[in-house]
Enzyme design. Structure first.
Site, PDB file in Angstrom:
ATOM      1  N   GLY A  33       0.626  -1.061   0.188  1.00  0.00           N
ATOM      2  CA  GLY A  33       0.184   0.056  -0.398  1.00  0.00           C
ATOM      3  C   GLY A  33       0.688   1.259  -0.021  1.00  0.00           C
ATOM      4  O   GLY A  33       2.123   1.222   0.046  1.00  0.00           O
ATOM      5  N   GLY A  62       0.429   5.748   1.013  1.00  0.00           N
ATOM      6  CA  GLY A  62      -0.783   6.723   0.958  1.00  0.00           C
ATOM      7  C   GLY A  62       0.271   8.420   1.819  1.00  0.00           C
ATOM      8  O   GLY A  62       1.096   7.802   1.316  1.00  0.00           O
ATOM      9  N   GLY A  63      -1.014   8.820   1.530  1.00  0.00           N
ATOM     10  CA  GLY A  63       0.192  10.423   2.206  1.00  0.00           C
ATOM     11  C   GLY A  63       0.934  10.940   3.032  1.00  0.00           C
ATOM     12  O   GLY A  63       2.351  11.095   3.169  1.00  0.00           O
ATOM     13  N   MET A  64       0.944   9.473   3.636  1.00  0.00           N
ATOM     14  CA  MET A  64       2.336   9.293   5.140  1.00  0.00           C
ATOM     15  C   MET A  64       3.641   8.786   4.466  1.00  0.00           C
ATOM     16  O   MET A  64       4.411   9.049   5.020  1.00  0.00           O
ATOM     17  CB  MET A  64       1.730   9.059   6.961  1.00  0.00           C
ATOM     18  CG  MET A  64       0.624   9.537   7.147  1.00  0.00           C
ATOM     19  SD  MET A  64       1.167  11.339   7.612  1.00  0.00           S
ATOM     20  CE  MET A  64       2.095  10.176   8.611  1.00  0.00           C
ATOM     21  N   GLY A  65       3.095   7.175   3.609  1.00  0.00           N
ATOM     22  CA  GLY A  65       4.964   6.550   3.449  1.00  0.00           C
ATOM     23  C   GLY A  65       4.170   5.325   2.734  1.00  0.00           C
ATOM     24  O   GLY A  65       2.499   5.119   2.211  1.00  0.00           O
ATOM     25  N   VAL A 114       3.838   1.161   2.492  1.00  0.00           N
ATOM     26  CA  VAL A 114       3.528  -0.036   3.136  1.00  0.00           C
ATOM     27  C   VAL A 114       3.688  -1.056   2.459  1.00  0.00           C
ATOM     28  O   VAL A 114       3.724  -1.578   2.050  1.00  0.00           O
ATOM     29  CB  VAL A 114       1.984  -0.373   3.534  1.00  0.00           C
ATOM     30  CG1 VAL A 114       1.417  -2.187   4.797  1.00  0.00           C
ATOM     31  CG2 VAL A 114       1.465   1.481   4.704  1.00  0.00           C
ATOM     32  N   LYS A 156       5.320   0.314   8.023  1.00  0.00           N
ATOM     33  CA  LYS A 156       4.842   1.791   7.247  1.00  0.00           C
ATOM     34  C   LYS A 156       6.210   2.149   7.075  1.00  0.00           C
ATOM     35  O   LYS A 156       6.215   2.614   8.802  1.00  0.00           O
ATOM     36  CB  LYS A 156       3.865   2.747   7.607  1.00  0.00           C
ATOM     37  CG  LYS A 156       3.459   3.497   7.461  1.00  0.00           C
ATOM     38  CD  LYS A 156       2.257   4.380   7.537  1.00  0.00           C
ATOM     39  CE  LYS A 156       0.832   4.331   6.663  1.00  0.00           C
ATOM     40  NZ  LYS A 156      -0.627   5.167   6.578  1.00  0.00           N
ATOM     41  N   ASP A 214      -8.405  10.160  10.043  1.00  0.00           N
ATOM     42  CA  ASP A 214      -7.789   9.840   9.142  1.00  0.00           C
ATOM     43  C   ASP A 214      -9.385   8.382   8.568  1.00  0.00           C
ATOM     44  O   ASP A 214      -8.607   7.786   7.929  1.00  0.00           O
ATOM     45  CB  ASP A 214      -6.972  10.011   8.276  1.00  0.00           C
ATOM     46  CG  ASP A 214      -7.073  10.353   7.119  1.00  0.00           C
ATOM     47  OD1 ASP A 214      -7.380  10.721   6.381  1.00  0.00           O
ATOM     48  OD2 ASP A 214      -5.571   9.409   6.370  1.00  0.00           O
TER      49      ASP A 214
END
Length: 197
Positions: A6, A8-11, A13, A27, A121
């Site tokens: 995966g 996302g905006g943070m990093g 996975v 993550k 979130d």
């Protein structure tokens, strides 16, 4: 690391394993966050808070590092499909499944909020549909980025479609923010459409 599972905006996975062979979701935080000292400090605080969260339908944080070149956290790996992907592939859930989803997610939020953590979130991609039911993931981590240079330039951490009005306006958020997001998720899961279009 075995595979990327995966992003996302943070990093990003990855599927990985502990030394004992337990599968974990690892993550790795994005480089621009990792270079911000304020983010690292908040990330450490939020991960420590998230590690205190215990309860049903929660994917627990099992380890983390905020001192390396790229900060990371590892949570237990749950084999499942994100609610978002299930809705795209199969459409709305049957009503009994929606009730189970909302009940399990509400129980998870109760444990998260009892530990003093706010998810910030909550959205369909942060709910995993596993063999043992739904699980809430990524709780409390978004707060670490709220006051970094990235957000001071005008951005907000979160997903606009699932933000409460106070969150979208940049005001102080409370556990009610997560409950609002859960209501939107319930509507989308039941109808296949977002209430706001």
């Amino acid at each position: 690391m075995q595979a990327r599972i995966g992003e996302g905006g943070m990093g990003t996975v990855y599927l990985s394993h502990t030394r004992g062979g337990q599968p974990v979701a690892l993550k790795v935080i994005r480089r621009e966050y990792g270079q911000d000292a304020d983010f690292r400090r908040r990330f450490e605080q939020e991960v420590q808070a998230a590690r205190r969260v215990q309860g049903y339908h929660i994917v627990p944080v099992v380890d983390h590092d905020t001192t390396g070149e790229l900060p990371w956290l590892a949570s237990a790996f749950i084999a499942g499909i994100p609610l978002h992907d299930a809705l795209v592939a199969f459409g709305p859930l049957p009503l009994p499944a929606v009730f189970q989803l909302v009940g399990c997610a509400a129980r998870a939020l109760t444990s998260i909020h009892a530990a003093g953590v706010i998810h910030r979130d909550l959205k369909p991609s942060n709910i995993l549909l596993g063999t043992q039911g739904p699980y809430v993931i990524d709780f409390g981590i978004a707060r670490a980025a709220d006051a970094t240079q990235l957000t001071q330039s005008g951005g907000l951490i979160g997903t606009p479609q699932y933000m409460s009005p106070e969150h979208a306006l940049g005001e102080q958020v409370t556990p009610a923010t997560d409950v609002f997001s859960l209501g939107l998720i319930a509507a989308v899961a039941a109808t296949g459409r977002h209430p706001y279009g």
